[in-house]
Design a protein around this motif. Structure first.
Motif, PDB file in Angstrom:
ATOM      1  N   GLU A  18      49.183 -33.057  -9.056  1.00 35.94           N
ATOM      2  CA  GLU A  18      48.541 -32.902  -7.437  1.00 35.94           C
ATOM      3  C   GLU A  18      47.021 -32.998  -7.269  1.00 35.94           C
ATOM      4  O   GLU A  18      46.570 -32.330  -5.960  1.00 35.94           O
ATOM      5  CB  GLU A  18      48.618 -31.016  -6.775  1.00 35.94           C
ATOM      6  N   ALA A  20      44.319 -32.058  -8.172  1.00 39.65           N
ATOM      7  CA  ALA A  20      44.080 -30.873  -8.012  1.00 39.65           C
ATOM      8  C   ALA A  20      42.010 -30.536  -8.797  1.00 39.65           C
ATOM      9  O   ALA A  20      41.116 -29.822  -8.231  1.00 39.65           O
ATOM     10  CB  ALA A  20      44.418 -29.239  -8.548  1.00 39.65           C
ATOM     11  N   GLU A 186      39.864 -28.578  -3.532  1.00 38.73           N
ATOM     12  CA  GLU A 186      41.121 -29.299  -3.703  1.00 38.73           C
ATOM     13  C   GLU A 186      41.002 -30.966  -2.540  1.00 38.73           C
ATOM     14  O   GLU A 186      40.185 -31.057  -2.050  1.00 38.73           O
ATOM     15  CB  GLU A 186      41.699 -28.659  -1.606  1.00 38.73           C
TER      16      GLU A 186
END
Length: 189
Positions: A18, A20, A186
Motif C-alpha cells: 500500500e 504506507a 499516508e
C-alpha cells in the motif's frame, strides 16, 4: 554450487504493497527492481552470515554471547589491549555477574585464561586461549577472508560507492533506532 534463492520478503511490493512506509509512485520500475535486488541480497547475506555463525557456535560449543566475547578478546589481543571482566560486560551489554559466570564457564572449557592485569594489581584480565583463537580463526576468519577477496576485486570507485551505501544504511538504521526520523505519512498526504 547452486545459489540460494533470493528472499522475497524484502520486496517492496510484498512488504509494503500500500506504500504506507515507502511512497514510490515516482520511482521508475527499473530503479525499484534494482533496489529490491539490493534488499534481497542484504537478506541473503544476513542468512548466510547467520548460518556461518551457527555452524561456528556448534563447532566450538559456544552460544552467541560467548562468541561475541571471544571476538572481542581476539580483537583486544591483536590491539595489545587488556580486557577486564567489567570491560567485557560493557561490550556485551550484560551485568558483571553474568560475565563472571560466562568467564567461569569459558575458562572451564579451555576457551579463556584469567591473568593478572598488566598495570592494575587489583584487577584481572581475560585472554582468549591459543586453541580457541586458532579455532575461531579457522571457523570464522576464513569466511571473513572471502569478503576481503570480493572487496579487493572492486575498483577504488566501486569500493567508495559500497562504503557510502553501507555507512549511509548504518546511519539511517541507527537514526531509526534512536527515533530521529520523521514519522511516515499516508500516500498522497
Amino acid at each position: 554450487m547452486e545459489r540460494e534463492k533470493l528472499p522475497t520478503m524484502f520486496s517492496l511490493a510484498q512488504s509494503d504493497p500500500e506504500q504506507a512506509i515507502i511512497p514510490r509512485a515516482d520511482i521508475p520500475a527499473q530503479d525499484l527492481e534494482q533496489i529490491d535486488r539490493i534488499m534481497a541480497e542484504f537478506g541473503r547475506l544476513r542468512a548466510v552470515e547467520r548460518r556461518i555463525m551457527l555452524r561456528s557456535q556448534s563447532y566450538m560449543k559456544l552460544n552467541e554471547t560467548d562468541m561475541r566475547a571471544i571476538r572481542q578478546l581476539i580483537s583486544a589481543k591483536h590491539a595489545g589491549e587488556a580486557v577486564t571482566p567489567s570491560l567485557l560486560a560493557r561490550h556485551l551489554g550484560v551485568t558483571t555477574a553474568s560475565v563472571t559466570k560466562m568467564i567461569d564457564r569459558l575458562e572451564a572449557g579451555g576457551h579463556v585464561i584469567r591473568k593478572p592485569h598488566p598495570t592494575d594489581r587489583r584487577s584481572k584480565q581475560v585472554e582468549v586461549s591459543a586453541e580457541t583463537h586458532l579455532a575461531a580463526r579457522e571457523q570464522v576468519g576464513r569466511h571473513h577472508a572471502k569478503r576481503f577477496d570480493v572487496a579487493r576485486n572492486l575498483s577504488s570507485a566501486e569500493r567508495d560507492v559500497v562504503i557510502r551505501f553501507l555507512a549511509g544504511t548504518s546511519d539511517a538504521l541507527q537514526d531509526s533506532l534512536d527515533g530521529n526520523e520523521p514519522q511516515a505519512t499516508e500516500p498522497g498526504k
